[in-house]
Design an enzyme around this catalytic site. Structure first.
Site, PDB file in Angstrom:
ATOM      1  N   ASP A   1       0.777  -1.229   0.000  1.00 30.03           N
ATOM      2  CA  ASP A   1       0.000   0.000   0.000  1.00 30.03           C
ATOM      3  C   ASP A   1       0.814   1.287   0.000  1.00 30.03           C
ATOM      4  O   ASP A   1       0.516   2.222  -0.717  1.00 30.03           O
ATOM      5  CB  ASP A   1      -0.914   0.031   1.236  1.00 30.03           C
ATOM      6  CG  ASP A   1      -1.826  -1.185   1.315  1.00 30.03           C
ATOM      7  OD1 ASP A   1      -1.584  -2.175   0.605  1.00 30.03           O
ATOM      8  OD2 ASP A   1      -2.785  -1.131   2.102  1.00 30.03           O
TER       9      ASP A   1
ATOM     10  N   GLU B   1       2.140  -8.536  11.948  1.00 30.26           N
ATOM     11  CA  GLU B   1       1.831  -8.192  10.554  1.00 30.26           C
ATOM     12  C   GLU B   1       3.125  -8.052   9.749  1.00 30.26           C
ATOM     13  O   GLU B   1       3.223  -8.496   8.612  1.00 30.26           O
ATOM     14  CB  GLU B   1       1.038  -6.875  10.539  1.00 30.26           C
ATOM     15  CG  GLU B   1       0.626  -6.417   9.158  1.00 30.26           C
ATOM     16  CD  GLU B   1      -0.341  -5.249   9.192  1.00 30.26           C
ATOM     17  OE1 GLU B   1      -0.600  -4.700  10.291  1.00 30.26           O
ATOM     18  OE2 GLU B   1      -0.855  -4.871   8.119  1.00 30.26           O
TER      19      GLU B   1
END
Ligand code: GLC
Length: 426
Positions: A167, A397
Site C-alpha cells: 500500500d 503483521e
C-alpha cells in the site's frame, strides 16, 4: 518457544480469526475478508484442515462480480471500526465489496491445495471443488488481461496503491503527485486509532487514496473507464510477477482438467508477459521496478517485489546476476531479509508500512522462487530469517529487518499461515 508450541499458536490464531468460512487478517485492524490474505491463509489451513482451506478461497470467490473482477475486500459484515467502509466504496453489490482488486495469488494457492490433496490420496473428494473454482479463476485472470493491461504489454497496471498490496510503497509517491485531492473533504481515519501513526501513511497519502476511491465510485466502478481514465495507472512489478506465476499455475490446472482451450488462452497471456515484462527492468539500478504508465518513468526503487522474478519463472542470465547482487548487498545490511525497501535508500524507515518492514508473505514468494531456481543458499536464508522473526517475536503483521521488532497488528493470520506452510514444507 519450541516449534511444537508455535505450530499450535499459529493454528489457534487462524481458528480465532475464522469468522465462519473466511478469516479476518486481524480482528481489530482488518475486520473483513481480504483477497490475497485469504490465498495465503488457505495454505496455513491446508496443513491441518484441508476442507477449511478450500472453503477460504471458495468464500472469496462468492464475492466475484459478473465481469470476473475479484475485490480486495469483502465486507461480509459491517464494522464501524474500519475506514473506508462499504458506504465509502459504494459498489452497490451483494455482498458489499471494495472496487479494486489485489495481487492474484489464489490460482497458485489452489494448485498447491490440489497437489496436496492428490498427495494425500484425496483427489477424488476435491476434484469437483477444483472443477467449480477453475472457471472463476480463469474469469478473474481474463479480467486482468482485459482491464489491468489495456495496452497488452504483458504487465499489470494497478489503479490504486492498495491494489498492489504494498500500500504505502515509495513506488507510488511520484505517480501519486498529480492526483487532485482538493475535493476529498473531511473524514476520520481509523487505522491511526488502532496503530501508532509512525507506522502508517501520512495525511497527504491518505487523501490520495481516498481521491482514487472517489474517482472509481464516480464511474460506477466501470472497469473499462477506470482502465482508460484513472488518475493513477502504474505497472506494478509485484502484481506483474505474481500474475505471471499464477498464470503458469492456472495453465497447469487447465492441463490437469483436460481443458486445452483454456490452457491455450492462458499460455497466450504467459507468452505476452514473457515478452513484455522486460519493460519493468531498470538498467540503471539493475533491478525490477514498477513503471508509471502515464509518464513512462521507472520508479527506480529496489523493493522486496524486485526479487519476485524467480517466483515468476523468469530467467535471464544478466538480470539474474544483477538481482542476486542486490540481494546479497541488502542481505549484508540487515539482520532479517527482505526489507520492503532497500536500506540504502534515504527514505528507508524500519517500521513504516512498506518503506522498510519485512512481510512474511513476500518472503514466502521470494524464497519459493529462489528454491525453484535452485538457489538453496539464498532460499534458505529467506526461510530461516522469516521463521526466526516469528520465533522471537510472535506472529506480527510485519517486522523490522534491523532488529526484528514486530509492527502493525499482532496475531496476524497470514503470518501464522506462512509459519505453518513453511514448517510443513509447503
Ligand atoms: C495492509 C497490507 C495489505 C493487506 C492488508 C490486510 O493493508 O498493505 O497488503 O492485504 O493489510 O492484511
Amino acid at each position: 518457544m519450541i516449534s511444537g508450541d508455535l505450530d499450535e499458536a499459529a493454528r489457534s490464531i487462524l481458528r480465532a480469526n475464522d469468522r465462519g468460512g473466511y478469516t479476518v487478517p486481524n480482528g481489530r485492524v482488518y475486520p473483513f475478508q481480504w483477497n490475497w490474505d485469504s490465498a495465503f491463509v488457505a495454505l496455513g489451513f491446508d496443513t491441518f484442515d484441508r476442507d477449511r482451506a478450500w472453503t477460504e478461497i471458495e468464500t472469496l470467490f462468492n464475492a466475484q462480480w459478473d465481469d470476473g473482477f475479484l475485490p480486495h475486500i469483502v465486507f461480509w459484515k459491517d464494522d464501524p471500526g474500519y475506514f473506508p467502509g462499504p458506504v465509502v466504496w459504494g459498489t452497490d453489490k451483494q455482498p458489499v465489496t471494495s472496487g479494486i482488486t489485489q495481487p492474484p495469488v489464489a490460482a497458485t494457492s489452489i494448485r498447491k491445495l490440489w497437489e496436496s490433496a492428490k498427495a494425500a490420496g484425496e483427489a477424488e473428494a476435491y476434484r469437483h471443488r477444483l472443477d467449480a473454482l477453475f472457471p472463476k479463476l480463469l474469469a478473474w485472470h481474463r479480467w486482468f488481461a482485459t482491464y489491468r493491461d489495456p495496452d497488452q504489454r504483458g504487465v499489470v497496471v494497478a489503479t490504486h496503491p492498495w491494489e498492489t498490496g504494498r500500500d504505502n510503497s515509495p513506488e507510488w509517491d511520484a505517480p501519486g503527485e498529480p492526483i487532485d485531492v482538493s475535493g476529498v473533504g473531511d473524514y476520520v481515519r481509523r487505522d491511526t486509532s488502532h496503530l501508532d501513526s509512525k507506522m502508517r501513511p501520512t495525511k497527504l497519502e491518505y487523501d490520495r487514496y481516498l481521491a482514487l476511491v472517489q474517482f472509481g465510485r464516480s464511474t460506477g466502478w466501470d472497469h473499462a473507464r477506470i482502465a482508460a481514465e484513472n488518475p493513477f495507472r502504474v505497472a506494478d512489478v509485484g502484481m506483474s510477477m505474481i500474475l505471471l506465476r499464477a498464470n503458469r499455475d492456472l495453465a497447469a490446472l487447465a492441463d490437469e482438467l483436460r481443458n486445452p482451450d483454456a490452457a491455450a488462452e492462458i499460455r497466450g497471456w504467459v507468452a505476452r508477459a514473457e515478452q513484455g515484462i522486460g519493460w519493468l527492468w531498470n538498467d540503471e539500478v539493475g533491478a525490477w521496478c514498477s513503471r508509471d504508465l502515464l509518464t513512462g518513468r521507472s520508479s527506480g526503487f529496489i523493493t522486496s517485489a524486485s526479487f519476485l522474478s524467480f517466483y515468476a519463472g523468469l530467467h535471464d542470465a544478466e538480470r539474474d546476476v544483477a538481482t542476486l547482487a542486490n540481494f546479497d548487498r541488502i542481505a549484508g545490511m540487515v539482520e532479517f531479509v527482505m526489507p520492503s525497501l532497500d536500506p540504502a535508500d534515504p527514505g528507508f524507515q524500519m517500521i513504516r508500512y512498506w518503506r522498510g518492514p519485512v512481510w512474511a508473505v513476500v518472503n514466502y514468494m521470494i524464497g519459493t522462487g529462489l528454491a525453484e531456481f535452485g538457489d538453496e543458499g539464498r532460499a534458505g536464508r529467506v526461510r530461516a530469517d522469516t521463521l526466526e522473526l516469528m520465533r522471537r517475536n510472535g506472529f506480527y503483521e510485519a517486522y523490522s529487518p534491523i532488529d526484528g521488532t514486530g509492527s502493525g497488528g499482532d496475531d496476524f493470520s497470514w503470518t501464522a499461515a506462512i509459519w505453518l506452510a513453511w514448517s510443513k514444507g509447503h
